[in-house]
Design an enzyme around this catalytic site. Structure first.
Site, PDB file in Angstrom:
ATOM      1  CG  HIS A 138       5.659   3.825   2.490  1.00 11.83           C
ATOM      2  ND1 HIS A 138       5.540   2.504   2.639  1.00 11.83           N
ATOM      3  CD2 HIS A 138       4.445   4.206   2.910  1.00 11.83           C
ATOM      4  CE1 HIS A 138       4.234   2.099   2.917  1.00 11.83           C
ATOM      5  NE2 HIS A 138       3.586   3.355   3.156  1.00 11.83           N
TER       6      HIS A 138
ATOM      7  CG  HIS B 102      -1.871   4.157   0.384  1.00 12.07           C
ATOM      8  ND1 HIS B 102      -1.336   5.085   0.946  1.00 12.07           N
ATOM      9  CD2 HIS B 102      -1.795   3.003   1.153  1.00 12.07           C
ATOM     10  CE1 HIS B 102      -0.943   4.602   2.164  1.00 12.07           C
ATOM     11  NE2 HIS B 102      -1.299   3.522   2.198  1.00 12.07           N
TER      12      HIS B 102
END
Length: 210
Positions: free
Chosen positions: A34, A85
């Site tokens: 992930h 992110h």
């Protein structure tokens, strides 16, 4: 988190298809990571302890057995495409792609699935999106499985794919299609499949995060 020794599973697919040459992707559970590129976020940045979901490089992740990579990208400045992110910026996309290509060169019997997603809330102009897709095709082009019918990648034996030099399936997250028009050309699912051979990931995978 779990930390496997590097090099433990770099060629597990190759070993599998030696003994079971008819194995295809639909018969496998594919290990993946992930926010795969978030390892490149500098540890000293605020909130890095939360945003850095991987502690080893994409190359090391593949050496340790990962065959699905989740790359969250957006623009950075005028010309760069980088890993993101949230508000945390990571490496340039070309650095990550070079590692994927290198791994495929070193392990020609392995097959990798890569999903590109436009990161939430980040600036990502249509021109930058085109550059992103072009960069992927330029770097991994000779390795990418290009086919209009995604069922073929699920049913074709992995050995047949890799023997023909195809080691990467590129997928595009739905967010990449949003507000994506350049010079009158709308880069929707059909256009991206025809021009690049990259599949819509939602047609293949279900995610509880979507």
């Amino acid at each position: 988190g779990i930390d496997f020794p590097i090099g433990l599973y770099p060629d597990w697919m190759g070993n599998l298809i030696q003994s079971c040459p008819d194995t295809n992707l639909s018969q496998l559970i594919i290990p993946g990571t992930h926010d795969s590129g978030s390892f490149s976020i500098k540890g000293y940045k605020p909130f890095a302890a939360v945003g850095r979901t991987q502690n080893v490089s994409v190359l090391e992740q593949m050496h340790r057995g990962a065959r699905y990579l989740d790359l969250r990208v957006a623009g950075a400045g005028k010309d760069s495409i980088t890993i993101w992110h949230g508000c945390l910026q990571g490496a340039k996309l070309e650095t990550i792609l070079a590692d994927i290509h290198s791994f495929c060169q070193d392990f020609p019997n392995e097959f990798v699935i890569v999903e590109l997603a436009a990161e939430y809330g980040r600036d990502f102009t249509p021109a930058q999106k085109v550059k992103c897709l072009d960069l992927v095709k330029e770097t991994l082009g000779d390795k990418i499985f290009i086919e209009n019918d995604i069922d073929k990648i699920l049913t074709t034996p992995i050995k047949e794919l890799t023997d023909s030099g195809k080691q990467v399936c590129m997928m595009v997250h739905n967010r990449m299609y949003e507000d994506f028009e350049v010079d009158g050309v709308v880069y929707d699912e059909k256009q991206i499949v025809e021009k690049y051979g990259f599949f819509n990931s939602s047609k293949w995978m279900r995610s509880k995060w979507q």
